[in-house]
Design a protein around this motif. Structure first.
Motif, PDB file in Angstrom:
ATOM      1  N   CYS A 222     -14.037   3.249  10.580  1.00  0.00           N
ATOM      2  CA  CYS A 222     -13.647   2.533   9.350  1.00  0.00           C
ATOM      3  C   CYS A 222     -13.274   3.500   8.233  1.00  0.00           C
ATOM      4  CB  CYS A 222     -14.781   1.624   8.887  1.00  0.00           C
ATOM      5  SG  CYS A 222     -15.098   0.211   9.967  1.00  0.00           S
ATOM      6  N   TRP A 223     -14.101   4.500   7.999  1.00  0.00           N
ATOM      7  CA  TRP A 223     -13.865   5.425   6.886  1.00  0.00           C
ATOM      8  C   TRP A 223     -12.603   6.251   7.095  1.00  0.00           C
ATOM      9  CZ3 TRP A 223     -19.551   7.444   6.846  1.00  0.00           C
ATOM     10  CH2 TRP A 223     -20.378   6.510   6.211  1.00  0.00           C
ATOM     11  N   LEU A 224     -12.316   6.616   8.321  1.00  0.00           N
ATOM     12  CA  LEU A 224     -11.152   7.468   8.586  1.00  0.00           C
ATOM     13  C   LEU A 224      -9.858   6.666   8.735  1.00  0.00           C
ATOM     14  CD1 LEU A 224     -12.842   9.995  11.029  1.00  0.00           C
ATOM     15  CD2 LEU A 224     -12.224  10.359   8.617  1.00  0.00           C
ATOM     16  N   ARG A 225      -9.952   5.365   8.829  1.00  0.00           N
ATOM     17  CA  ARG A 225      -8.773   4.498   8.945  1.00  0.00           C
ATOM     18  C   ARG A 225      -8.533   3.711   7.664  1.00  0.00           C
ATOM     19  NH1 ARG A 225      -6.966   1.468  13.807  1.00  0.00           N
ATOM     20  NH2 ARG A 225      -6.463   0.302  11.986  1.00  0.00           N
ATOM     21  N   GLY A 226      -8.734   4.304   6.546  1.00  0.00           N
ATOM     22  CA  GLY A 226      -8.467   3.606   5.282  1.00  0.00           C
ATOM     23  C   GLY A 226      -9.602   3.697   4.281  1.00  0.00           C
ATOM     24  N   GLY A 227     -10.701   4.311   4.670  1.00  0.00           N
ATOM     25  CA  GLY A 227     -11.792   4.545   3.733  1.00  0.00           C
ATOM     26  C   GLY A 227     -12.665   3.346   3.438  1.00  0.00           C
ATOM     27  N   GLN A 228     -12.569   2.292   4.249  1.00  0.00           N
ATOM     28  CA  GLN A 228     -13.354   1.097   3.959  1.00  0.00           C
ATOM     29  C   GLN A 228     -13.902   0.442   5.217  1.00  0.00           C
ATOM     30  OE1 GLN A 228     -10.059  -0.918   1.882  1.00  0.00           O
ATOM     31  NE2 GLN A 228     -11.475  -1.161   0.157  1.00  0.00           N
TER      32      GLN A 228
ATOM     33  N   LEU B 269     -15.742  -3.267   6.450  1.00  0.00           N
ATOM     34  CA  LEU B 269     -15.487  -4.647   6.047  1.00  0.00           C
ATOM     35  C   LEU B 269     -16.210  -4.984   4.741  1.00  0.00           C
ATOM     36  CD1 LEU B 269     -14.188  -7.369   6.667  1.00  0.00           C
ATOM     37  CD2 LEU B 269     -16.196  -7.920   8.056  1.00  0.00           C
ATOM     38  N   ALA B 270     -17.454  -4.540   4.609  1.00  0.00           N
ATOM     39  CA  ALA B 270     -18.215  -4.803   3.385  1.00  0.00           C
ATOM     40  C   ALA B 270     -17.589  -4.093   2.183  1.00  0.00           C
ATOM     41  CB  ALA B 270     -19.666  -4.368   3.562  1.00  0.00           C
ATOM     42  N   MET B 271     -17.158  -2.868   2.376  1.00  0.00           N
ATOM     43  CA  MET B 271     -16.522  -2.126   1.284  1.00  0.00           C
ATOM     44  C   MET B 271     -15.224  -2.814   0.866  1.00  0.00           C
ATOM     45  SD  MET B 271     -17.259   1.702   2.725  1.00  0.00           S
ATOM     46  CE  MET B 271     -16.581   2.658   1.392  1.00  0.00           C
ATOM     47  N   ARG B 272     -14.484  -3.315   1.826  1.00  0.00           N
ATOM     48  CA  ARG B 272     -13.233  -4.021   1.524  1.00  0.00           C
ATOM     49  C   ARG B 272     -13.520  -5.289   0.723  1.00  0.00           C
ATOM     50  NH1 ARG B 272      -8.733  -4.176   5.910  1.00  0.00           N
ATOM     51  NH2 ARG B 272      -9.688  -2.138   5.922  1.00  0.00           N
ATOM     52  N   ALA B 273     -14.556  -6.024   1.137  1.00  0.00           N
ATOM     53  CA  ALA B 273     -14.908  -7.270   0.443  1.00  0.00           C
ATOM     54  C   ALA B 273     -15.317  -7.015  -1.007  1.00  0.00           C
ATOM     55  CB  ALA B 273     -16.032  -7.985   1.191  1.00  0.00           C
ATOM     56  N   TRP B 274     -15.954  -5.884  -1.263  1.00  0.00           N
ATOM     57  CA  TRP B 274     -16.439  -5.564  -2.608  1.00  0.00           C
ATOM     58  C   TRP B 274     -15.507  -4.627  -3.363  1.00  0.00           C
ATOM     59  CZ3 TRP B 274     -20.086  -8.007  -5.284  1.00  0.00           C
ATOM     60  CH2 TRP B 274     -20.885  -8.899  -4.569  1.00  0.00           C
ATOM     61  N   GLY B 275     -14.357  -4.321  -2.822  1.00  0.00           N
ATOM     62  CA  GLY B 275     -13.371  -3.510  -3.529  1.00  0.00           C
ATOM     63  C   GLY B 275     -13.811  -2.078  -3.759  1.00  0.00           C
ATOM     64  N   ILE B 276     -14.361  -1.471  -2.708  1.00  0.00           N
ATOM     65  CA  ILE B 276     -14.848  -0.088  -2.780  1.00  0.00           C
ATOM     66  C   ILE B 276     -14.151   0.714  -1.687  1.00  0.00           C
ATOM     67  CG2 ILE B 276     -16.881   1.394  -2.542  1.00  0.00           C
ATOM     68  CD1 ILE B 276     -18.548  -1.089  -3.415  1.00  0.00           C
ATOM     69  N   ARG B 277     -13.756   1.938  -2.007  1.00  0.00           N
ATOM     70  CA  ARG B 277     -13.096   2.797  -1.011  1.00  0.00           C
ATOM     71  C   ARG B 277     -13.737   4.183  -1.034  1.00  0.00           C
ATOM     72  NH1 ARG B 277      -7.908   1.864   0.785  1.00  0.00           N
ATOM     73  NH2 ARG B 277      -7.876   0.570  -0.689  1.00  0.00           N
ATOM     74  N   LEU B 278     -13.851   4.769   0.140  1.00  0.00           N
ATOM     75  CA  LEU B 278     -14.332   6.138   0.266  1.00  0.00           C
ATOM     76  C   LEU B 278     -13.130   7.067   0.153  1.00  0.00           C
ATOM     77  CD1 LEU B 278     -16.784   7.954   0.831  1.00  0.00           C
ATOM     78  CD2 LEU B 278     -16.218   7.780   3.254  1.00  0.00           C
ATOM     79  N   ALA B 279     -13.185   7.985  -0.789  1.00  0.00           N
ATOM     80  CA  ALA B 279     -12.073   8.912  -1.022  1.00  0.00           C
ATOM     81  C   ALA B 279     -12.484  10.324  -0.621  1.00  0.00           C
ATOM     82  CB  ALA B 279     -11.673   8.877  -2.499  1.00  0.00           C
ATOM     83  N   GLU B 280     -11.475  11.158  -0.453  1.00  0.00           N
ATOM     84  CA  GLU B 280     -11.668  12.576  -0.123  1.00  0.00           C
ATOM     85  C   GLU B 280     -12.430  12.744   1.188  1.00  0.00           C
ATOM     86  OE1 GLU B 280     -13.411  14.518  -3.540  1.00  0.00           O
ATOM     87  OE2 GLU B 280     -12.209  13.273  -4.875  1.00  0.00           O
ATOM     88  N   VAL B 281     -12.101  11.907   2.161  1.00  0.00           N
ATOM     89  CA  VAL B 281     -12.837  11.909   3.423  1.00  0.00           C
ATOM     90  C   VAL B 281     -12.023  12.602   4.516  1.00  0.00           C
ATOM     91  CG1 VAL B 281     -12.015   9.618   4.127  1.00  0.00           C
ATOM     92  CG2 VAL B 281     -14.174  10.456   4.992  1.00  0.00           C
TER      93      VAL B 281
ATOM     94  N   ALA C  62     -11.577   0.075  -5.624  1.00  0.00           N
ATOM     95  CA  ALA C  62     -10.342  -0.207  -4.895  1.00  0.00           C
ATOM     96  C   ALA C  62      -9.825  -1.607  -5.172  1.00  0.00           C
ATOM     97  CB  ALA C  62     -10.588  -0.032  -3.398  1.00  0.00           C
ATOM     98  N   ARG C  63     -10.355  -2.243  -6.220  1.00  0.00           N
ATOM     99  CA  ARG C  63      -9.861  -3.586  -6.542  1.00  0.00           C
ATOM    100  C   ARG C  63      -8.438  -3.494  -7.058  1.00  0.00           C
ATOM    101  NH1 ARG C  63     -14.546  -5.559 -10.451  1.00  0.00           N
ATOM    102  NH2 ARG C  63     -14.100  -3.463 -11.180  1.00  0.00           N
ATOM    103  N   PRO C  64      -7.632  -4.466  -6.708  1.00  0.00           N
ATOM    104  CA  PRO C  64      -6.252  -4.448  -7.205  1.00  0.00           C
ATOM    105  C   PRO C  64      -6.236  -4.572  -8.734  1.00  0.00           C
ATOM    106  CG  PRO C  64      -6.655  -6.421  -5.867  1.00  0.00           C
ATOM    107  CD  PRO C  64      -7.904  -5.616  -5.880  1.00  0.00           C
TER     108      PRO C  64
END
Length: 132
Positions: A63-69, A71-83, A127-129
């Motif tokens: 999940c982290w290496l394919r977009g930084g999120q 499912l839970a992170m996507r739902a809450w608008g959070i992204r892992l950066a610099e990974v 990561a929220r729009p």
């Protein structure tokens, strides 16, 4: 910008339900692959534990290496950066080992980042729009 601690904790609760399901499925697969033997003690138990950790690591790294999120992170608008793959693996094990301390650290950190993110060299971003 770092997401609020409340949002990150809510995402963690959501993630806990998801990883319970992933771990349950992994244990079920292991149970049948091992010939439905009792895995409550001995070497088989250790193998089951290692298998579940490996499956959870694969889930998070994928999940982290394919977009930084996740499912839970996507739902809450959070992204892992610099990974990177190495940073993701370090982050996984540090988060597993230091999570309670990491949450307390976030209360004192100047940017509100978790300790495991500081040590792994990653960061969580909002990561929220944006609306304009």
């Amino acid at each position: 910008m770092t997401p609020s601690l409340a949002r990150r904790l809510a995402a963690m609760v959501y993630e806990a339900f998801l990883i319970f399901a992933v771990a349950f499925l992994a244990a079920w697969i292991f149970f049948f692959a091992s010939g439905a033997r009792d895995a409550t003690s001995g070497v088989l138990r250790r193998e089951l534990q290692l298998f579940i950790v490996a499956v959870l690591a694969a889930y998070f790294l994928w999940c982290w290496l394919r977009g930084g999120q996740t499912l839970a992170m996507r739902a809450w608008g959070i992204r892992l950066a610099e990974v990177t793959p190495r940073k993701a693996l370090v982050r996984f094990f540090l988060a597993a080992a230091l999570l309670p301390l990491s949450i307390l650290w976030a209360l004192l950190d100047r940017e509100g980042q978790f300790l495991h993110d500081r040590l792994a060299g990653t960061r969580l971003i909002d990561a929220r729009p944006t609306t304009s």
